[in-house]
Write a protein that holds these residues in place. Structure first.
Motif, PDB file in Angstrom:
ATOM      1  N   ASP A 269      18.645  44.271 -57.630  1.00 26.56           N
ATOM      2  CA  ASP A 269      18.446  42.825 -56.988  1.00 26.56           C
ATOM      3  C   ASP A 269      16.713  42.759 -56.206  1.00 26.56           C
ATOM      4  O   ASP A 269      16.019  41.713 -56.045  1.00 26.56           O
ATOM      5  CB  ASP A 269      19.646  42.273 -56.132  1.00 26.56           C
ATOM      6  N   CYS A 270      16.474  43.635 -56.057  1.00 27.43           N
ATOM      7  CA  CYS A 270      15.249  43.516 -55.653  1.00 27.43           C
ATOM      8  C   CYS A 270      14.126  45.027 -55.759  1.00 27.43           C
ATOM      9  O   CYS A 270      14.452  46.152 -54.830  1.00 27.43           O
ATOM     10  CB  CYS A 270      15.388  43.112 -53.778  1.00 27.43           C
ATOM     11  N   VAL A 271      13.457  44.786 -56.099  1.00 27.67           N
ATOM     12  CA  VAL A 271      12.025  46.401 -56.450  1.00 27.67           C
ATOM     13  C   VAL A 271      11.192  46.400 -54.737  1.00 27.67           C
ATOM     14  O   VAL A 271      10.788  46.090 -54.937  1.00 27.67           O
ATOM     15  CB  VAL A 271      11.496  47.027 -57.249  1.00 27.67           C
ATOM     16  N   VAL A 272      11.597  47.744 -53.946  1.00 25.50           N
ATOM     17  CA  VAL A 272      10.525  47.906 -52.974  1.00 25.50           C
ATOM     18  C   VAL A 272       9.844  48.664 -53.104  1.00 25.50           C
ATOM     19  O   VAL A 272      10.038  49.899 -53.635  1.00 25.50           O
ATOM     20  CB  VAL A 272      11.667  47.879 -52.048  1.00 25.50           C
ATOM     21  N   LEU A 273       8.278  48.918 -52.323  1.00 27.06           N
ATOM     22  CA  LEU A 273       7.358  49.662 -52.641  1.00 27.06           C
ATOM     23  C   LEU A 273       6.721  50.170 -51.539  1.00 27.06           C
ATOM     24  O   LEU A 273       5.858  49.482 -51.201  1.00 27.06           O
ATOM     25  CB  LEU A 273       6.507  50.050 -54.367  1.00 27.06           C
ATOM     26  N   LYS A 292      12.450  40.615 -61.693  1.00 30.84           N
ATOM     27  CA  LYS A 292      13.082  40.840 -60.191  1.00 30.84           C
ATOM     28  C   LYS A 292      11.662  41.254 -59.384  1.00 30.84           C
ATOM     29  O   LYS A 292      10.923  41.342 -58.912  1.00 30.84           O
ATOM     30  CB  LYS A 292      13.269  42.963 -59.981  1.00 30.84           C
ATOM     31  N   PRO A 293      12.806  40.143 -58.177  1.00 27.33           N
ATOM     32  CA  PRO A 293      11.539  40.040 -56.684  1.00 27.33           C
ATOM     33  C   PRO A 293      11.060  41.434 -56.507  1.00 27.33           C
ATOM     34  O   PRO A 293      12.335  42.361 -55.990  1.00 27.33           O
ATOM     35  CB  PRO A 293      12.666  39.489 -55.964  1.00 27.33           C
ATOM     36  N   ILE A 294       9.751  41.222 -56.027  1.00 21.44           N
ATOM     37  CA  ILE A 294       9.043  42.580 -55.173  1.00 21.44           C
ATOM     38  C   ILE A 294       8.651  42.726 -53.998  1.00 21.44           C
ATOM     39  O   ILE A 294       7.907  41.716 -53.276  1.00 21.44           O
ATOM     40  CB  ILE A 294       8.361  43.258 -56.105  1.00 21.44           C
ATOM     41  N   ILE A 295       9.513  43.888 -53.243  1.00 19.60           N
ATOM     42  CA  ILE A 295       8.134  43.151 -52.141  1.00 19.60           C
ATOM     43  C   ILE A 295       7.628  45.261 -51.974  1.00 19.60           C
ATOM     44  O   ILE A 295       7.567  46.096 -52.439  1.00 19.60           O
ATOM     45  CB  ILE A 295       9.910  44.011 -51.183  1.00 19.60           C
ATOM     46  N   ALA A 296       6.577  44.769 -51.221  1.00 26.00           N
ATOM     47  CA  ALA A 296       5.297  46.053 -51.837  1.00 26.00           C
ATOM     48  C   ALA A 296       4.333  45.622 -50.742  1.00 26.00           C
ATOM     49  O   ALA A 296       4.666  44.851 -49.918  1.00 26.00           O
ATOM     50  CB  ALA A 296       4.851  46.362 -52.677  1.00 26.00           C
ATOM     51  N   THR A 297       3.688  46.715 -50.081  1.00 27.96           N
ATOM     52  CA  THR A 297       2.356  47.187 -49.192  1.00 27.96           C
ATOM     53  C   THR A 297       1.646  46.210 -49.305  1.00 27.96           C
ATOM     54  O   THR A 297       1.160  46.069 -50.697  1.00 27.96           O
ATOM     55  CB  THR A 297       2.590  47.897 -48.551  1.00 27.96           C
ATOM     56  N   ASN A 298       0.895  45.984 -48.311  1.00 20.74           N
ATOM     57  CA  ASN A 298      -0.854  44.812 -48.965  1.00 20.74           C
ATOM     58  C   ASN A 298      -1.552  45.172 -48.990  1.00 20.74           C
ATOM     59  O   ASN A 298      -2.517  45.398 -48.327  1.00 20.74           O
ATOM     60  CB  ASN A 298      -0.487  43.281 -47.883  1.00 20.74           C
ATOM     61  N   VAL A 299      -1.434  46.655 -50.361  1.00 25.52           N
ATOM     62  CA  VAL A 299      -2.359  47.618 -50.001  1.00 25.52           C
ATOM     63  C   VAL A 299      -3.336  46.995 -52.025  1.00 25.52           C
ATOM     64  O   VAL A 299      -2.250  47.378 -52.527  1.00 25.52           O
ATOM     65  CB  VAL A 299      -1.937  48.893 -49.576  1.00 25.52           C
ATOM     66  N   THR A 300      -3.904  47.731 -51.572  1.00 23.53           N
ATOM     67  CA  THR A 300      -4.992  48.570 -52.680  1.00 23.53           C
ATOM     68  C   THR A 300      -4.054  49.194 -54.169  1.00 23.53           C
ATOM     69  O   THR A 300      -2.984  49.925 -53.969  1.00 23.53           O
ATOM     70  CB  THR A 300      -5.918  49.453 -52.934  1.00 23.53           C
ATOM     71  N   GLY A 301      -3.632  48.135 -55.273  1.00 24.43           N
ATOM     72  CA  GLY A 301      -2.828  48.507 -56.131  1.00 24.43           C
ATOM     73  C   GLY A 301      -1.346  47.584 -56.709  1.00 24.43           C
ATOM     74  O   GLY A 301      -0.146  47.877 -57.391  1.00 24.43           O
ATOM     75  N   CYS A 302      -0.516  47.467 -55.017  1.00 25.60           N
ATOM     76  CA  CYS A 302       0.338  46.249 -54.892  1.00 25.60           C
ATOM     77  C   CYS A 302      -0.089  44.845 -54.924  1.00 25.60           C
ATOM     78  O   CYS A 302       0.690  44.038 -55.198  1.00 25.60           O
ATOM     79  CB  CYS A 302       1.170  46.961 -53.123  1.00 25.60           C
ATOM     80  N   GLU A 307       2.436  37.714 -55.544  1.00 31.34           N
ATOM     81  CA  GLU A 307       1.454  36.476 -54.709  1.00 31.34           C
ATOM     82  C   GLU A 307       2.318  36.484 -53.563  1.00 31.34           C
ATOM     83  O   GLU A 307       4.025  35.416 -54.154  1.00 31.34           O
ATOM     84  CB  GLU A 307       1.532  35.885 -55.502  1.00 31.34           C
ATOM     85  N   ASN A 308       2.558  36.506 -52.720  1.00 27.45           N
ATOM     86  CA  ASN A 308       3.518  36.396 -51.166  1.00 27.45           C
ATOM     87  C   ASN A 308       4.820  34.687 -51.588  1.00 27.45           C
ATOM     88  O   ASN A 308       3.746  34.290 -51.622  1.00 27.45           O
ATOM     89  CB  ASN A 308       2.187  36.575 -49.589  1.00 27.45           C
ATOM     90  N   ASN A 309       5.469  35.171 -51.235  1.00 27.09           N
ATOM     91  CA  ASN A 309       6.341  33.996 -51.036  1.00 27.09           C
ATOM     92  C   ASN A 309       6.771  33.537 -52.081  1.00 27.09           C
ATOM     93  O   ASN A 309       7.331  32.888 -52.607  1.00 27.09           O
ATOM     94  CB  ASN A 309       6.216  33.011 -49.977  1.00 27.09           C
ATOM     95  N   LYS A 310       5.667  33.892 -53.701  1.00 26.22           N
ATOM     96  CA  LYS A 310       5.933  33.665 -54.677  1.00 26.22           C
ATOM     97  C   LYS A 310       6.885  33.821 -55.403  1.00 26.22           C
ATOM     98  O   LYS A 310       7.910  33.983 -56.388  1.00 26.22           O
ATOM     99  CB  LYS A 310       4.779  32.869 -55.515  1.00 26.22           C
ATOM    100  N   GLY A 312       7.819  37.664 -54.803  1.00 18.56           N
ATOM    101  CA  GLY A 312       7.547  38.581 -53.117  1.00 18.56           C
ATOM    102  C   GLY A 312       7.246  38.548 -52.203  1.00 18.56           C
ATOM    103  O   GLY A 312       7.144  37.732 -51.502  1.00 18.56           O
ATOM    104  N   TYR A 313       7.022  40.335 -51.609  1.00 16.32           N
ATOM    105  CA  TYR A 313       6.728  39.740 -49.838  1.00 16.32           C
ATOM    106  C   TYR A 313       5.482  41.292 -50.087  1.00 16.32           C
ATOM    107  O   TYR A 313       6.611  42.134 -50.518  1.00 16.32           O
ATOM    108  CB  TYR A 313       7.515  40.001 -48.997  1.00 16.32           C
ATOM    109  N   LEU A 314       4.582  40.754 -49.085  1.00 13.93           N
ATOM    110  CA  LEU A 314       3.408  41.617 -48.894  1.00 13.93           C
ATOM    111  C   LEU A 314       3.948  42.091 -47.354  1.00 13.93           C
ATOM    112  O   LEU A 314       4.410  40.999 -46.617  1.00 13.93           O
ATOM    113  CB  LEU A 314       2.445  40.940 -49.390  1.00 13.93           C
ATOM    114  N   VAL A 315       3.686  42.840 -47.586  1.00 16.73           N
ATOM    115  CA  VAL A 315       4.295  44.032 -45.717  1.00 16.73           C
ATOM    116  C   VAL A 315       3.216  44.773 -45.496  1.00 16.73           C
ATOM    117  O   VAL A 315       1.954  45.235 -46.366  1.00 16.73           O
ATOM    118  CB  VAL A 315       5.572  44.705 -45.923  1.00 16.73           C
ATOM    119  N   ASN A 316       3.058  44.770 -44.266  1.00 15.50           N
ATOM    120  CA  ASN A 316       2.453  46.007 -43.380  1.00 15.50           C
ATOM    121  C   ASN A 316       2.090  47.223 -43.859  1.00 15.50           C
ATOM    122  O   ASN A 316       3.018  48.085 -43.926  1.00 15.50           O
ATOM    123  CB  ASN A 316       2.174  45.940 -42.156  1.00 15.50           C
ATOM    124  N   VAL A 317       1.075  47.623 -44.311  1.00 11.70           N
ATOM    125  CA  VAL A 317       1.241  49.467 -44.499  1.00 11.70           C
ATOM    126  C   VAL A 317       1.110  50.422 -43.378  1.00 11.70           C
ATOM    127  O   VAL A 317       1.260  50.259 -41.922  1.00 11.70           O
ATOM    128  CB  VAL A 317      -0.110  50.137 -45.176  1.00 11.70           C
TER     129      VAL A 317
END
Length: 371
Positions: A269-273, A292-302, A307-310, A312-317
């Motif tokens: 349902d959701c892919v996380v990295l 698939k919605p995606i959740i990943a760190t707010n870093v280079t390459g992710c 596009e946050n909240n659009k 998927g979600y960006l998270v702190n490394v």
């Protein structure tokens, strides 16, 4: 344009297949001869399965060993002189360094494709210092240096490793949007979160496990899957015993290594990295391409893909709490909101990261390099 003999040289044969097969196939369809140069790999047989010539080399994947690295340089120089390709594309650190020098000695034009400077390169240490010196020497031999994101370009220029005029930004390595497409299926009874990566700590495995533990402790009925090769004996790797611990604890389900990653993504349902750094994440692009919605760190390459909240979600490394909060936020979404996220993601991939875009870039660059 005349038909060319093109070499793709990398440290892992499987990666040439996973990341560049679409480009290679398109170039072969154009009439060019393409040869893969990499160590043997039990996961793929290029001549038998793909009809593509493969020349095997010996290469030590990790660490610096002057004797073995010099032997790699000699191997590549010998192959290049004997085979006489028209152009060589090098990928990953050792082929980029020793392959670029070997190509120069064989008087063959080459392009160094830096698919990601890597977390250890950016964070420093003795290996980082040595790598920077070797890059500075060897990349002078390349016709061009390609990177996958603006941050890597900026760092190479700031550290005076490569001149700005020599650098080109390749927008990822492309996604086969026909292969990675939305697949209709029955809704899961329990939400499934999926992480696809090599099992190394700098891919964010620790944070994924800790976030899963937090979510499980709150009694949410969800599943956490992990797909990818284990890290083995590498100092930064997750070995079989550690992965078994996570499974026995009931935190996640380990799916091993599989070729049909698109089928596994379709079941999630959701892919996380939660990676510490990427060149540009292939799996996030593939997941988004499959809606698939995606959740990943707010870093280079992710961050380039989300596009946050659009979509998927960006998270702190290195922040498992923030990751768990974003996972919990996703759990609270309605089916319609999740579906909208997925559709936004596919549109972004079609507009910015479709494999066709990358193939056209290779074609144009080959034309320019051989005028």
């Amino acid at each position: 344009m005349k038909k060319l003999k093109i070499f793709f040289t990398a440290n892992v044969l499987w990666d040439i297949y996973i990341f560049r097969y679409g480009v290679i196939k398109a170039l072969i369809d154009d009439g060019h001869e393409v040869v893969a140069i990499a160590p043997k790999d039990s996961r793929i047989d290029f001549p038998k399965e793909l009809g593509i010539k493969h020349i095997s080399i010996e290469l030590s994947l990790r660490g610096i060993n002057p004797i073995k690295d010099f032997q790699l340089f000699l191997q590549l120089k010998k192959i290049y002189r004997e085979e006489k390709p028209d152009i060589i594309f090098h990928y990953t650190i050792k082929p980029n360094i020793y392959g670029s020098l070997a190509a120069k000695c064989a008087n063959i034009p080459s392009v160094a494709v830096l698919t990601g400077l890597g977390y250890s390169f950016v964070e420093g240490g003795i290996i980082s210092k040595v790598a920077k010196v070797l890059y500075k020497i060897s990349l002078k031999s390349s016709k061009e240096v390609w990177v996958l994101n603006e941050d890597d370009k900026k760092r190479l220029i700031e550290e005076n490793i490569v001149s700005e005029k020599k650098i080109f930004i390749l927008p990822g390595e492309g996604v086969d949007t026909k292969k990675f497409k939305p697949i209709l299926r029955e809704q899961n009874k329990e939400l499934v979160f999926l992480m696809v990566a090599r099992a190394f700590y700098d891919k964010g495995v620790r944070e994924y496990v800790e976030a899963a533990r937090i979510i499980k402790d709150k009694n949410y009925k969800v599943k956490f899957w992990f797909l990818g090769a284990l890290g083995g004996n590498a100092t930064n790797g997750i070995d079989d015993s550690k992965m078994s611990e996570y499974e026995k604890e009931g935190i996640l389900e380990y799916l091993g290594h599989r070729k049909d990653v698109e089928n596994v993504i379709s079941l999630s349902d959701c892919v996380v990295l939660p990676s510490y750094r990427e060149g540009i994440s292939k799996v996030l692009m593939e997941a988004a391409s499959m809606e698939k919605p995606i959740i990943a760190t707010n870093v280079t390459g992710c961050k380039e893909i989300i596009e946050n909240n659009k979509n998927g979600y960006l998270v702190n490394v290195k922040d498992s709490v923030d990751l768990s909060e974003k996972i919990e936020k996703f759990i609270g979404l309605s089916n319609e909101e999740r579906e909208r996220m997925g559709k936004n993601g596919r549109k972004k991939i079609l507009d910015e990261f479709d494999e066709k875009i990358i193939v056209d870039i290779y074609r144009r660059k080959l034309w320019n390099l051989h005028l």
